[in-house]
Design an enzyme around this catalytic site. Structure first.
Site, PDB file in Angstrom:
ATOM      1  N   GLU A   1     -15.627  11.965 -41.384  1.00  0.00           N
ATOM      2  CA  GLU A   1     -15.825  11.534 -42.604  1.00  0.00           C
ATOM      3  C   GLU A   1     -15.479  12.825 -44.253  1.00  0.00           C
ATOM      4  OE1 GLU A   1     -20.578  11.148 -43.367  1.00  0.00           O
ATOM      5  OE2 GLU A   1     -20.094   9.093 -42.585  1.00  0.00           O
TER       6      GLU A   1
ATOM      7  N   LYS B   1     -20.032  -1.546 -47.134  1.00  0.00           N
ATOM      8  CA  LYS B   1     -21.634  -1.607 -47.256  1.00  0.00           C
ATOM      9  C   LYS B   1     -22.071  -2.980 -47.833  1.00  0.00           C
ATOM     10  CE  LYS B   1     -23.612   2.824 -46.286  1.00  0.00           C
ATOM     11  NZ  LYS B   1     -24.273   4.304 -46.564  1.00  0.00           N
TER      12      LYS B   1
END
Ligand SMILES: O=P(O)(O)OC[C@H]1O[C@](O)(CO)[C@@H](O)[C@@H]1O
EC number: 5.3.1.9
Length: 444
Positions: A286, A421
């Protein structure tokens, strides 16, 4: 801790790596001056030395209270709100912790790190036989996976014990003011711990996010934090490059990346460290994987994976390098015995420790991989205990910040995570996502 990088010099010259020392120092200084990208997320840098005895005592006291009441604690979280505690717990506890008949601490299990219906139903079925509690952890308080799991576990706890008692069996770790979980915790009267705004999820293992679950499981969090404190001091920019483990590791992996080694495999010969690899993958993936750049973090557990991934590592695409966490001394001692028949031909090992065999496997593999064109970094820790693991995790965090700045990215954001998402919400028909949903369905 010892960071040994000599086994990369066949791939990238020692002088080339050393020449990066200055650049790593500048990156390290930026983490302390707060003048780099993402500087509102640097709370982790001095976190260990700023953690007070009172904070640790409070976490231990709350954990003890919960532990007294329950046999099983479900820790609910995902990503940085899950991986650190899971990694440390697996490293410190017995490999067969859940089978221990005599226990001092509750069994700690995890949920909210997936959206599997089978996982949830099997969990609920199993929990029926035990007295239970939960720790729900979400910095944002809005992440779908843990929110679904918490909705279900909360209902189960309330159903079994009533709302008042449920409030004594549930603890929340979340933002101090914002998010649905904060609102819910206030409304329900849960005990809460705060994740500060300036600490991102993947850098939060040394906050209550990691410390509370570990304390519930009986891990010595004081030693864990002490290890991180000592490592924080060892990795300060004031410590010369040659003696600074985080700067040396960052320089080595940066040099390899710039030389075409795009994949880093974190390896360990201790299966207990497997989930340190999972935690490390989020930390580096990340932090660095953005703007079309970044080393791809992978992990293996050896020698197990030598019998699966070993072939590729030895002979596949030469874009890999390997970072091995090696452990000087195992906790236990076991000598291989002689066997009268010796049908397996292993009597030459009689009287020798299993760890010696493991050590020779490690050394032999390292040379084989180096000969096969896979440069090798070794990160050596004295032993697997709370102190050394605390130090190891802080070391990785610091080296990650330095590497990220050297790569020229903001190591503290993760904009790419939003894409899945958005699509998931659109496909599920979440209000506000109707148009995107229509478009996506046409493409399925
Ligand atoms: O603690 P939260 O806010 O539920 O987030 C969990 C994880 O989700 C992410 O934000 C990615 O979506 C990670 O960075 C984070 O560790």
């Amino acid at each position: 801790m010892n960071v040994k990088i000599e086994k990369i010099y066949g791939a990238v010259a020692a002088e080339k790596v050393a020449a990066l020392g200055g650049e790593m120092k500048v990156a390290n200084e930026l983490l302390h001056s707060g003048k780099g990208a993402g500087n509102d997320f640097l709370g982790w840098v001095n976190l260990p030395t700023q953690t007070t005895e009172n904070e640790i005592a409070e976490i231990n006291a709350v954990a003890k209270e919960l532990a007294k009441k329950v046999e099983v604690v479900v820790i609910i979280g995902i990503g940085g709100s899950y991986l650190g505690a899971k990694a440390v717990l697996d490293a410190i506890n017995s490999s067969f912790d859940q089978l221990q008949k005599v226990r001092k601490n509750p069994v700690v299990i995890f949920a909210g790190q997936n959206i599997s219906e089978d996982y949830i139903v099997e969990l609920l079925d199993t929990l029926k036989h035990y007295s239970i509690g939960a720790v729900v952890i979400s910095k944002s308080g809005t992440t779908t996976e843990p929110a679904i799991a918490f909705r279900i576990i909360k209902e189960e706890i309330e159903h079994r014990y009533g709302k008042d008692e449920a409030a004594k069996r549930i603890i929340a770790v979340t933002d101090k003011a914002r998010g649905a979980l904060r609102t819910l915790a206030t409304q329900e009267g849960y005990k809460t711990f705060v994740i500060e705004d300036n600490v991102g999820g993947r850098f939060s293992v040394l906050t209550p996010v990691g410390l509370l679950p570990l304390a519930v499981a009986g891990v010595d969090i004081e030693s864990f934090v002490k290890g991180a404190q000592d490592m924080e001091r060892a990795c300060l920019p004031e410590v010369g490059y040659d003696k600074n483990p985080a700067e040396i590791y960052a320089a080595a992996r940066t040099a390899l990346y710039r030389d075409g080694k795009k994949i880093e495999i974190l390896a360990s010969y201790e299966p207990k460290l497997q989930n340190i690899g999972e935690w490390w993958k989020q930390l580096y993936g990340e932090s660095e994987g953005k703007e079309g750049k970044g080393i791809f973090p992978a992990s293996v557990t050896l020698t197990a994976d030598l019998h699966s991934m070993g072939q590729y590592i030895q002979d596949g695409e030469r874009t890999l390098f390997e970072t091995v966490i090696s452990v000087k001394e195992p906790k236990s001692r076991y000598e291989i015995k002689a066997d009268a028949a010796n049908l397996d031909g292993l009597n030459f090992l009689a009287g020798r420790r299993i760890s010696e065999v493991n050590r020779m496997a490690q050394l032999g593999t390292m040379l084989a991989h180096v000969d096969g064109g896979v440069p090798n970094i070794e990160i050596e820790i004295d032993k697997i205990d709370a102190y050394n693991i605390g130090g190891l995790l802080y070391f990785f965090e610091k080296a990650c910040g330095i590497s990220g700045y050297a790569l020229g990215v903001n190591p503290f954001d993760q904009p790419g995570v939003e894409a899945y998402k958005k699509n998931m919400f659109a496909l599920l028909g979440k209000p506000g996502f109707e148009k995107e949903g229509e478009e996506l369905r046409k493409r399925l």
